[in-house]
Design a protein around this motif. Structure first.
Motif, mmCIF file in Angstrom:
data_model
loop_
_atom_site.group_PDB
_atom_site.id
_atom_site.type_symbol
_atom_site.label_atom_id
_atom_site.label_comp_id
_atom_site.label_asym_id
_atom_site.label_seq_id
_atom_site.Cartn_x
_atom_site.Cartn_y
_atom_site.Cartn_z
ATOM 1 N N ILE A 178 0.835 -1.197 0.000
ATOM 2 C CA ILE A 178 0.000 0.000 0.000
ATOM 3 C C ILE A 178 0.873 1.252 0.000
ATOM 4 O O ILE A 178 0.612 2.214 -0.733
ATOM 5 C CB ILE A 178 -0.941 -0.010 1.229
ATOM 6 N N ARG A 179 1.932 1.229 0.809
ATOM 7 C CA ARG A 179 2.826 2.394 0.870
ATOM 8 C C ARG A 179 3.452 2.684 -0.487
ATOM 9 O O ARG A 179 3.496 3.834 -0.939
ATOM 10 C CB ARG A 179 3.912 2.150 1.920
ATOM 11 N N TYR A 180 3.966 1.635 -1.134
ATOM 12 C CA TYR A 180 4.603 1.842 -2.437
ATOM 13 C C TYR A 180 3.589 2.281 -3.490
ATOM 14 O O TYR A 180 3.896 3.110 -4.351
ATOM 15 C CB TYR A 180 5.324 0.573 -2.884
ATOM 16 N N MET A 181 2.378 1.725 -3.438
ATOM 17 C CA MET A 181 1.345 2.138 -4.389
ATOM 18 C C MET A 181 1.028 3.616 -4.227
ATOM 19 O O MET A 181 0.899 4.356 -5.209
ATOM 20 C CB MET A 181 0.071 1.306 -4.169
ATOM 21 N N LEU A 239 -3.315 18.016 -7.115
ATOM 22 C CA LEU A 239 -3.281 18.409 -5.702
ATOM 23 C C LEU A 239 -4.163 17.527 -4.825
ATOM 24 O O LEU A 239 -3.669 16.889 -3.890
ATOM 25 C CB LEU A 239 -3.705 19.875 -5.555
ATOM 26 N N PHE A 240 -5.475 17.448 -5.133
ATOM 27 C CA PHE A 240 -6.404 16.750 -4.250
ATOM 28 C C PHE A 240 -6.110 15.249 -4.170
ATOM 29 O O PHE A 240 -5.906 14.701 -3.070
ATOM 30 C CB PHE A 240 -7.844 16.986 -4.724
ATOM 31 N N VAL A 241 -6.086 14.572 -5.324
ATOM 32 C CA VAL A 241 -5.859 13.118 -5.314
ATOM 33 C C VAL A 241 -4.477 12.763 -4.752
ATOM 34 O O VAL A 241 -4.367 11.891 -3.885
ATOM 35 C CB VAL A 241 -6.061 12.516 -6.721
ATOM 36 N N PRO A 242 -3.389 13.419 -5.196
ATOM 37 C CA PRO A 242 -2.076 13.092 -4.612
ATOM 38 C C PRO A 242 -2.013 13.336 -3.108
ATOM 39 O O PRO A 242 -1.395 12.558 -2.379
ATOM 40 C CB PRO A 242 -1.113 14.016 -5.355
ATOM 41 N N SER A 243 -2.655 14.416 -2.650
ATOM 42 C CA SER A 243 -2.656 14.695 -1.206
ATOM 43 C C SER A 243 -3.342 13.577 -0.437
ATOM 44 O O SER A 243 -2.870 13.149 0.627
ATOM 45 C CB SER A 243 -3.355 16.028 -0.925
ATOM 46 N N MET A 244 -4.469 13.099 -0.970
ATOM 47 C CA MET A 244 -5.170 12.005 -0.324
ATOM 48 C C MET A 244 -4.302 10.747 -0.270
ATOM 49 O O MET A 244 -4.256 10.038 0.746
ATOM 50 C CB MET A 244 -6.490 11.713 -1.058
ATOM 51 N N LEU A 245 -3.584 10.478 -1.358
ATOM 52 C CA LEU A 245 -2.726 9.291 -1.404
ATOM 53 C C LEU A 245 -1.572 9.409 -0.406
ATOM 54 O O LEU A 245 -1.212 8.424 0.254
ATOM 55 C CB LEU A 245 -2.184 9.100 -2.818
ATOM 56 N N ILE A 246 -0.999 10.592 -0.277
ATOM 57 C CA ILE A 246 0.100 10.799 0.678
ATOM 58 C C ILE A 246 -0.415 10.667 2.108
ATOM 59 O O ILE A 246 0.278 10.121 2.989
ATOM 60 C CB ILE A 246 0.769 12.170 0.462
ATOM 61 N N VAL A 247 -1.607 11.165 2.360
ATOM 62 C CA VAL A 247 -2.207 11.015 3.699
ATOM 63 C C VAL A 247 -2.397 9.531 4.021
ATOM 64 O O VAL A 247 -2.106 9.074 5.139
ATOM 65 C CB VAL A 247 -3.548 11.777 3.779
ATOM 66 N N ILE A 248 -2.895 8.765 3.051
ATOM 67 C CA ILE A 248 -3.065 7.320 3.251
ATOM 68 C C ILE A 248 -1.715 6.676 3.555
ATOM 69 O O ILE A 248 -1.601 5.841 4.459
ATOM 70 C CB ILE A 248 -3.704 6.677 2.008
ATOM 71 N N LEU A 249 -0.685 7.054 2.797
ATOM 72 C CA LEU A 249 0.654 6.515 3.026
ATOM 73 C C LEU A 249 1.098 6.780 4.471
ATOM 74 O O LEU A 249 1.614 5.884 5.150
ATOM 75 C CB LEU A 249 1.639 7.141 2.043
ATOM 76 N N GLY A 250 0.906 7.990 4.939
ATOM 77 C CA GLY A 250 1.297 8.322 6.312
ATOM 78 C C GLY A 250 0.528 7.527 7.348
ATOM 79 O O GLY A 250 1.088 7.116 8.378
ATOM 80 N N MET A 251 -0.744 7.284 7.088
ATOM 81 C CA MET A 251 -1.568 6.552 8.049
ATOM 82 C C MET A 251 -1.160 5.088 8.188
ATOM 83 O O MET A 251 -1.453 4.462 9.206
ATOM 84 C CB MET A 251 -3.046 6.630 7.635
#
Length: 350
Positions: free
Chosen positions: A17-20, A52-64
């Motif tokens: 998930i992190r790499y994705m 902006l929106f989609v990449p930000s959401m993906l980075i937030v998921i990565l952090g979680m």
């Protein structure tokens, strides 16, 4: 498949998930700026949404993925993200001449959702079905529906099938790995003769019981009396069969909450969660009587000695085990066939 496997499977997918998320986020940023240079309508919204929106959401998921308490929120975002991505694609492109160029994102989104996003199969399928429905609705409510709408839906369904097959095979392969690891762990934790837990397994169970419950724990050491004489007289084959019989006798007459293991030779250990030392002594005395009246194969009668200690605050397994062992040796020195309890740090026994 078991809940244990589902937990193991998800934890093992966290790096995926992190790499994705890590690689998908910059791809969307690039996607947004490519759109901007194509001079399409609503360029600012495209850049905001895709860069902006989609990449930000993906980075937030990565952090979680690194914060266990945020995992439920992360799973919710994994569910929402592909829906948002498809909705944005449809909103920006349906009814325009450029739509055919953006359809591949929807196909990739479907495969990504089922096979690579980290969602369970059930949730992945729900997301894909939802995306197929909203795609059809977007086209249906257009003033001039796209003539290839049903062909698009067919390709979406094909993408879903490809993703589903990949996900099922991946899950089955991981299930095979999981069951193999479980078997290896069981072999590693099991005494080969009696099939009871060994010392390492008992130690892990002890710490798990203490950490999860913080309740009193008593440890009982059991030793068959004069067992060397049995081996010398009848041979080790008979001795081994008696150890198996004795192990079964202990298992059958202990409480459901108690766990017994073999530490080697004729020595056994019982971990008793949520048990005061006085309760453990009552159980030991009951076992003493059962063993005394049991007719063993070949030798008819055997006796055993018991040593008991209750865990002290913040005490290690080795500490309480050492005190139970001292009580056991006191029982053996006091004529065997009895129960001794370690009642203090001053080597006193009751």
């Amino acid at each position: 498949m078991s809940t244990d496997f589902d937990t193991w499977f998800f934890n093992n997918r966290l790096p995926q998930i992190r790499y994705m998320m890590l690689f998908t986020a910059p791809l969307y940023i690039l996607y947004g700026f490519v759109e901007y240079r194509m001079e399409l309508h609503m360029p600012e919204l495209r850049v905001f949404f895709h860069a902006l929106f989609v990449p930000s959401m993906l980075i937030v998921i990565l952090g979680m993925t690194y914060i266990p308490s945020f995992i439920p929120i992360m799973k919710a975002l994994l569910f929402i993200s592909p829906i948002c991505a498809v909705f944005g694609n449809l909103y920006l492109n349906v009814g325009t001449e450029a739509f055919d160029y953006f359809v591949p994102e929807i196909y990739l989104n479907i495969i990504w959702t089922i096979a690579m996003s980290g969602l369970s199969l059930r949730l992945g399928i729900i997301v894909v079905l939802f995306n197929i429905v909203i795609t059809m609705m977007f086209h249906y409510y257009q003033e001039f529906p796209h003539p290839y709408m049903y062909l698009y839906c067919l390709w979406m369904l094909s993408s879903a099938i490809f993703g589903l097959v990949t996900a099922i095979i991946f899950r089955q392969v991981n299930y095979s790995i999981f069951t193999h690891q479980q078997k290896l762990a069981k072999v590693e934790d099991t005494d080969s003769l009696t099939h009871l837990w060994n010392r390492n397994a008992m130690q892990r169970f002890f710490h798990k019981s203490y950490q999860s419950q913080h309740l009193p724990i008593s440890v009982m050491m059991v030793d068959l009396d004069y067992f060397k004489q049995v081996n010398d007289k009848f041979g080790h084959i008979v001795g081994d069969s008696l150890l198996v019989e004795f192990a079964q006798l202990l298992q059958e007459n202990l409480r459901r909450s108690d766990y017994v293991g073999r530490f080697g030779g004729e020595e056994f250990c019982v971990v008793m969660p949520n048990t005061q030392v006085t309760q453990a002594q009552t159980v030991a005395e009951s076992l003493l009587a059962i063993i005394h009246h049991h007719n063993f194969n070949h030798v008819e009668h055997l006796t055993a000695s018991f040593g008991i200690a209750q865990m002290l605050p913040a005490e290690s397994f080795e500490g309480v085990l050492s005190r139970a062992d001292q009580a056991l040796y006191s029982a053996k020195n006091d004529g065997r066939n009895n129960v001794k309890v370690f009642v203090s740090n001053a080597s006193a026994y009751a």
